[in-house]
Design a protein around this motif. Structure first.
Motif, PDB file in Angstrom:
ATOM      1  N   PRO A   1       0.813  -1.225   0.000  1.00 28.49           N
ATOM      2  CA  PRO A   1       0.000   0.000   0.000  1.00 28.49           C
ATOM      3  C   PRO A   1       0.849   1.278   0.000  1.00 28.49           C
ATOM      4  O   PRO A   1       0.547   2.234  -0.725  1.00 28.49           O
ATOM      5  N   ILE A   2       1.925   1.272   0.778  1.00 31.57           N
ATOM      6  CA  ILE A   2       2.805   2.447   0.820  1.00 31.57           C
ATOM      7  C   ILE A   2       3.521   2.634  -0.515  1.00 31.57           C
ATOM      8  O   ILE A   2       3.619   3.755  -1.034  1.00 31.57           O
ATOM      9  N   LEU A   3       4.033   1.565  -1.078  1.00 29.31           N
ATOM     10  CA  LEU A   3       4.751   1.677  -2.358  1.00 29.31           C
ATOM     11  C   LEU A   3       3.845   2.185  -3.466  1.00 29.31           C
ATOM     12  O   LEU A   3       4.242   3.041  -4.261  1.00 29.31           O
ATOM     13  N   LYS A   4       2.618   1.692  -3.512  1.00 30.56           N
ATOM     14  CA  LYS A   4       1.676   2.156  -4.535  1.00 30.56           C
ATOM     15  C   LYS A   4       1.259   3.608  -4.284  1.00 30.56           C
ATOM     16  O   LYS A   4       1.091   4.382  -5.222  1.00 30.56           O
ATOM     17  N   ALA A   5       1.118   3.992  -3.017  1.00 28.79           N
ATOM     18  CA  ALA A   5       0.789   5.381  -2.687  1.00 28.79           C
ATOM     19  C   ALA A   5       1.936   6.302  -3.082  1.00 28.79           C
ATOM     20  O   ALA A   5       1.709   7.395  -3.617  1.00 28.79           O
ATOM     21  N   LYS A   6       3.152   5.857  -2.834  1.00 30.42           N
ATOM     22  CA  LYS A   6       4.327   6.661  -3.203  1.00 30.42           C
ATOM     23  C   LYS A   6       4.345   6.900  -4.709  1.00 30.42           C
ATOM     24  O   LYS A   6       4.588   8.019  -5.168  1.00 30.42           O
ATOM     25  N   ARG A   7       4.048   5.863  -5.487  1.00 32.35           N
ATOM     26  CA  ARG A   7       4.002   5.992  -6.947  1.00 32.35           C
ATOM     27  C   ARG A   7       2.872   6.929  -7.377  1.00 32.35           C
ATOM     28  O   ARG A   7       3.043   7.766  -8.259  1.00 32.35           O
ATOM     29  N   ALA A   8       1.702   6.791  -6.745  1.00 31.76           N
ATOM     30  CA  ALA A   8       0.570   7.656  -7.092  1.00 31.76           C
ATOM     31  C   ALA A   8       0.866   9.113  -6.740  1.00 31.76           C
ATOM     32  O   ALA A   8       0.532  10.022  -7.510  1.00 31.76           O
ATOM     33  N   LEU A   9       1.491   9.343  -5.594  1.00 30.19           N
ATOM     34  CA  LEU A   9       1.834  10.713  -5.193  1.00 30.19           C
ATOM     35  C   LEU A   9       2.852  11.331  -6.142  1.00 30.19           C
ATOM     36  O   LEU A   9       2.826  12.534  -6.398  1.00 30.19           O
TER      37      LEU A   9
ATOM     38  N   SER B   1      -7.349  10.070   8.563  1.00 33.75           N
ATOM     39  CA  SER B   1      -7.107   8.643   8.731  1.00 33.75           C
ATOM     40  C   SER B   1      -8.324   8.088   9.456  1.00 33.75           C
ATOM     41  O   SER B   1      -8.637   8.517  10.562  1.00 33.75           O
ATOM     42  N   SER B   2      -9.030   7.159   8.810  1.00 36.36           N
ATOM     43  CA  SER B   2     -10.226   6.607   9.441  1.00 36.36           C
ATOM     44  C   SER B   2     -10.313   5.111   9.172  1.00 36.36           C
ATOM     45  O   SER B   2      -9.717   4.601   8.224  1.00 36.36           O
ATOM     46  N   ALA B   3     -11.051   4.429  10.039  1.00 42.88           N
ATOM     47  CA  ALA B   3     -11.231   2.991   9.897  1.00 42.88           C
ATOM     48  C   ALA B   3     -12.698   2.651  10.104  1.00 42.88           C
ATOM     49  O   ALA B   3     -13.358   3.210  10.982  1.00 42.88           O
ATOM     50  N   SER B   4     -13.192   1.719   9.278  1.00 44.58           N
ATOM     51  CA  SER B   4     -14.566   1.272   9.411  1.00 44.58           C
ATOM     52  C   SER B   4     -14.705  -0.080   8.719  1.00 44.58           C
ATOM     53  O   SER B   4     -14.359  -0.216   7.542  1.00 44.58           O
ATOM     54  N   ASP B   5     -15.197  -1.060   9.455  1.00 50.35           N
ATOM     55  CA  ASP B   5     -15.465  -2.393   8.901  1.00 50.35           C
ATOM     56  C   ASP B   5     -14.269  -2.992   8.156  1.00 50.35           C
ATOM     57  O   ASP B   5     -14.426  -3.542   7.062  1.00 50.35           O
ATOM     58  N   GLY B   6     -13.078  -2.860   8.730  1.00 53.35           N
ATOM     59  CA  GLY B   6     -11.898  -3.461   8.122  1.00 53.35           C
ATOM     60  C   GLY B   6     -11.331  -2.703   6.942  1.00 53.35           C
ATOM     61  O   GLY B   6     -10.421  -3.179   6.268  1.00 53.35           O
ATOM     62  N   ARG B   7     -11.861  -1.506   6.697  1.00 56.08           N
ATOM     63  CA  ARG B   7     -11.325  -0.635   5.637  1.00 56.08           C
ATOM     64  C   ARG B   7     -10.682   0.578   6.281  1.00 56.08           C
ATOM     65  O   ARG B   7     -11.247   1.178   7.182  1.00 56.08           O
ATOM     66  N   TYR B   8      -9.532   0.921   5.793  1.00 51.56           N
ATOM     67  CA  TYR B   8      -8.781   2.063   6.307  1.00 51.56           C
ATOM     68  C   TYR B   8      -8.654   3.077   5.175  1.00 51.56           C
ATOM     69  O   TYR B   8      -8.281   2.716   4.059  1.00 51.56           O
ATOM     70  N   VAL B   9      -9.002   4.313   5.483  1.00 51.48           N
ATOM     71  CA  VAL B   9      -8.961   5.365   4.469  1.00 51.48           C
ATOM     72  C   VAL B   9      -7.990   6.443   4.931  1.00 51.48           C
ATOM     73  O   VAL B   9      -8.041   6.907   6.071  1.00 51.48           O
ATOM     74  N   PHE B  10      -7.101   6.811   4.033  1.00 52.62           N
ATOM     75  CA  PHE B  10      -6.094   7.844   4.301  1.00 52.62           C
ATOM     76  C   PHE B  10      -6.214   8.915   3.238  1.00 52.62           C
ATOM     77  O   PHE B  10      -6.314   8.601   2.048  1.00 52.62           O
ATOM     78  N   VAL B  11      -6.191  10.153   3.657  1.00 51.26           N
ATOM     79  CA  VAL B  11      -6.223  11.282   2.733  1.00 51.26           C
ATOM     80  C   VAL B  11      -4.937  12.059   2.961  1.00 51.26           C
ATOM     81  O   VAL B  11      -4.681  12.538   4.062  1.00 51.26           O
ATOM     82  N   ILE B  12      -4.122  12.138   1.911  1.00 50.41           N
ATOM     83  CA  ILE B  12      -2.776  12.699   2.016  1.00 50.41           C
ATOM     84  C   ILE B  12      -2.619  13.857   1.034  1.00 50.41           C
ATOM     85  O   ILE B  12      -2.916  13.730  -0.153  1.00 50.41           O
ATOM     86  N   ARG B  13      -2.134  14.994   1.561  1.00 50.69           N
ATOM     87  CA  ARG B  13      -1.810  16.131   0.694  1.00 50.69           C
ATOM     88  C   ARG B  13      -0.319  16.081   0.394  1.00 50.69           C
ATOM     89  O   ARG B  13       0.515  16.032   1.302  1.00 50.69           O
ATOM     90  N   LYS B  14       0.019  16.060  -0.898  1.00 49.84           N
ATOM     91  CA  LYS B  14       1.426  16.007  -1.302  1.00 49.84           C
ATOM     92  C   LYS B  14       2.120  17.305  -0.914  1.00 49.84           C
ATOM     93  O   LYS B  14       1.570  18.391  -1.075  1.00 49.84           O
ATOM     94  N   ARG B  15       3.317  17.159  -0.401  1.00 52.00           N
ATOM     95  CA  ARG B  15       4.075  18.362  -0.012  1.00 52.00           C
ATOM     96  C   ARG B  15       4.335  19.216  -1.254  1.00 52.00           C
ATOM     97  O   ARG B  15       4.457  18.710  -2.362  1.00 52.00           O
ATOM     98  N   ALA B  16       4.399  20.507  -1.022  1.00 52.43           N
ATOM     99  CA  ALA B  16       4.575  21.458  -2.132  1.00 52.43           C
ATOM    100  C   ALA B  16       5.971  21.401  -2.712  1.00 52.43           C
ATOM    101  O   ALA B  16       6.898  20.987  -2.116  1.00 52.43           O
TER     102      ALA B  16
END
Length: 78
Positions: free
Chosen positions: A19-27, A63-78
């Motif tokens: 998940p982190i590696l894919k997020a890093k690529r998406a960011l 950062s939130s969790a519900s029913d085994g799903r974790y949602v993260f909202v990240i703002r890319k640094r400028a």
């Protein structure tokens, strides 16, 4: 928190460190200040995304969790 999102990544079913590696690529494809929402199912991702954001300098807006799903909202640094 209702946050405008520029891109979304579904990392459901993936385990650390994917998940982190894919997020890093998406960011990397976003401009500074844009926002990425990540959905994950790995409980370890909570700790991982907090550490990742802090170390790299991105802002973890949500950062939130519900029913085994974790949602993260990240703002890319400028």
């Amino acid at each position: 928190m209702s946050q405008s999102v520029d891109a979304e990544l579904d990392a459901s079913g993936l385990h650390c460190p994917l998940p982190i590696l894919k997020a890093k690529r998406a960011l990397a494809s976003l401009a500074g200040g844009q926002v990425l929402r990540v959905i994950a199912t790995d409980p370890g991702s909570v700790r991982d995304f907090e550490a990742f954001s802090r170390q790299v300098g991105h802002t973890l807006l949500e950062s939130s969790a519900s029913d085994g799903r974790y949602v993260f909202v990240i703002r890319k640094r400028a």
